[in-house]
Scaffold this motif. Sequence first.
Motif, PDB file in Angstrom:
ATOM      1  N   ILE A  40       0.836  -0.929   0.319  1.00 42.83           N
ATOM      2  CA  ILE A  40       0.475   0.209  -0.074  1.00 42.83           C
ATOM      3  C   ILE A  40       1.317   1.437  -0.073  1.00 42.83           C
ATOM      4  O   ILE A  40       1.786   1.296   0.719  1.00 42.83           O
ATOM      5  CB  ILE A  40      -0.450   0.307   1.134  1.00 42.83           C
ATOM      6  N   ALA A  45      -4.290   6.322   3.277  1.00 42.11           N
ATOM      7  CA  ALA A  45      -3.751   4.138   3.910  1.00 42.11           C
ATOM      8  C   ALA A  45      -3.845   3.019   4.865  1.00 42.11           C
ATOM      9  O   ALA A  45      -4.785   2.919   5.526  1.00 42.11           O
ATOM     10  CB  ALA A  45      -4.691   3.670   2.077  1.00 42.11           C
ATOM     11  N   ARG A  46      -2.732   3.634   4.941  1.00 36.58           N
ATOM     12  CA  ARG A  46      -2.112   2.472   5.420  1.00 36.58           C
ATOM     13  C   ARG A  46      -1.956   2.909   7.081  1.00 36.58           C
ATOM     14  O   ARG A  46      -2.380   2.177   8.126  1.00 36.58           O
ATOM     15  CB  ARG A  46      -0.520   2.552   5.113  1.00 36.58           C
ATOM     16  N   LEU A  49      -5.612   1.616   8.269  1.00 34.43           N
ATOM     17  CA  LEU A  49      -5.543  -0.101   7.515  1.00 34.43           C
ATOM     18  C   LEU A  49      -5.457  -0.012   9.483  1.00 34.43           C
ATOM     19  O   LEU A  49      -5.308  -1.388   9.655  1.00 34.43           O
ATOM     20  CB  LEU A  49      -4.770  -0.671   6.876  1.00 34.43           C
ATOM     21  N   LYS A  50      -3.799   0.975   9.511  1.00 38.53           N
ATOM     22  CA  LYS A  50      -3.526  -0.381  10.777  1.00 38.53           C
ATOM     23  C   LYS A  50      -4.560   0.474  12.764  1.00 38.53           C
ATOM     24  O   LYS A  50      -4.211  -0.339  13.150  1.00 38.53           O
ATOM     25  CB  LYS A  50      -2.087   0.781  11.053  1.00 38.53           C
ATOM     26  N   ALA A  52      -7.392  -0.029  11.771  1.00 42.15           N
ATOM     27  CA  ALA A  52      -8.746  -0.707  11.618  1.00 42.15           C
ATOM     28  C   ALA A  52      -7.694  -2.619  12.586  1.00 42.15           C
ATOM     29  O   ALA A  52      -8.148  -3.276  12.918  1.00 42.15           O
ATOM     30  CB  ALA A  52      -8.757  -1.522  10.657  1.00 42.15           C
ATOM     31  N   ALA A  54      -4.589  -3.852  11.438  1.00 37.55           N
ATOM     32  CA  ALA A  54      -3.924  -4.725  10.080  1.00 37.55           C
ATOM     33  C   ALA A  54      -2.671  -4.442  10.393  1.00 37.55           C
ATOM     34  O   ALA A  54      -2.373  -4.023  11.421  1.00 37.55           O
ATOM     35  CB  ALA A  54      -3.956  -4.239   9.063  1.00 37.55           C
ATOM     36  N   VAL A  56       1.291  -3.456   9.402  1.00 29.82           N
ATOM     37  CA  VAL A  56       1.756  -2.638   9.053  1.00 29.82           C
ATOM     38  C   VAL A  56       3.041  -2.600   8.900  1.00 29.82           C
ATOM     39  O   VAL A  56       3.886  -1.407  10.082  1.00 29.82           O
ATOM     40  CB  VAL A  56       0.635  -0.880   8.734  1.00 29.82           C
ATOM     41  N   VAL A  61       1.034  -4.140   4.129  1.00 23.95           N
ATOM     42  CA  VAL A  61      -0.096  -4.369   4.953  1.00 23.95           C
ATOM     43  C   VAL A  61       0.050  -5.999   4.597  1.00 23.95           C
ATOM     44  O   VAL A  61      -0.795  -6.192   4.026  1.00 23.95           O
ATOM     45  CB  VAL A  61      -1.130  -3.545   4.782  1.00 23.95           C
ATOM     46  N   VAL A  63      -3.798  -8.428   6.170  1.00 25.88           N
ATOM     47  CA  VAL A  63      -4.910  -7.643   7.073  1.00 25.88           C
ATOM     48  C   VAL A  63      -5.357  -9.344   7.336  1.00 25.88           C
ATOM     49  O   VAL A  63      -5.404 -10.453   5.958  1.00 25.88           O
ATOM     50  CB  VAL A  63      -5.250  -7.536   5.345  1.00 25.88           C
ATOM     51  N   ILE A  67     -10.847  -8.860   9.962  1.00 23.41           N
ATOM     52  CA  ILE A  67     -10.506  -7.252   9.212  1.00 23.41           C
ATOM     53  C   ILE A  67     -11.655  -7.445   7.890  1.00 23.41           C
ATOM     54  O   ILE A  67     -12.550  -7.160   7.890  1.00 23.41           O
ATOM     55  CB  ILE A  67      -9.683  -6.771   8.968  1.00 23.41           C
ATOM     56  N   CYS A  71     -15.372  -5.883   6.778  1.00 21.00           N
ATOM     57  CA  CYS A  71     -15.434  -5.459   5.253  1.00 21.00           C
ATOM     58  C   CYS A  71     -17.143  -5.893   4.517  1.00 21.00           C
ATOM     59  O   CYS A  71     -17.710  -5.505   4.463  1.00 21.00           O
ATOM     60  CB  CYS A  71     -14.409  -4.969   4.229  1.00 21.00           C
TER      61      CYS A  71
END
Length: 243
Positions: A40, A45-46, A49-50, A52, A54, A56, A61, A63, A67, A71
């Motif tokens: 990514i 965006a990273r 995601l972190k 959430a 994820a 990183v 990234v 996942v 998660i 989604c």
Amino acid sequence: MINTSSTEHGTNVFKMFTEDQIQEIFYATFDVMRTVGFKILHGDARKMLKKAGAIVKDDSVKVPEHIVRECLRQAPKGWTIFDRTGKRAMEVTGRKSYFGTSTAAPNTMDAYTGEVRETLLDDIGNGAKIADALSNIDFVMPFGSSQDVPGDACDIFEFPVVVSNTTKPIVFIGYSGRGVELVYEMAAAVAGGLDSLQERPFVMAYPEPIAPMVYPDHVIDRLFAAADLKMHHRGSRNLRHFQ
């Protein structure tokens, strides 16, 4: 074992896998996202995601399954795409399939002379007009990538040409987040305002990652632009292309 063919919603279906095999692929996909992950390149965006959950590290990234499942739970199971006049055109749900034109070819064969030359805006307008007249075409993308306008702004030149020559739903290429915003501004003007466009969307953005698992900055900017405006982007298996 190969299952027999069947027909659903008027679409021919040929199942190559058993349900157990499909589940194996499903769980293998979770494993790939958890252990290999994505590249990514977009910093915001990273961060999202972190936050959430994820994992990183630099631009890598990974996942976890929970998660992805969340989604999927929140994602719509389908939606309706309208035409330029506000009529229902495509119910993008289930196993329904729709067909349309494809894009991005820098060269075209002149319909009158047979000469292979660079694609021009006029070609895209003519292509949209032809697609509009064909009953087997459900949606329209610009027929090629115009070479007579600046390359990083093709989207804002091509959309007016397409929307002027078809009433069918339009899938457009956006070359930047700002380009996507400007196309939606033009589409909103056609629809009678952003509220009307959101209520009866007739356009979809077309952002794509770099296969297999790389997401550049500009792709995510385009996704963010569509999400911020509560608009759809083309990422559905229900849409098929002819080129």
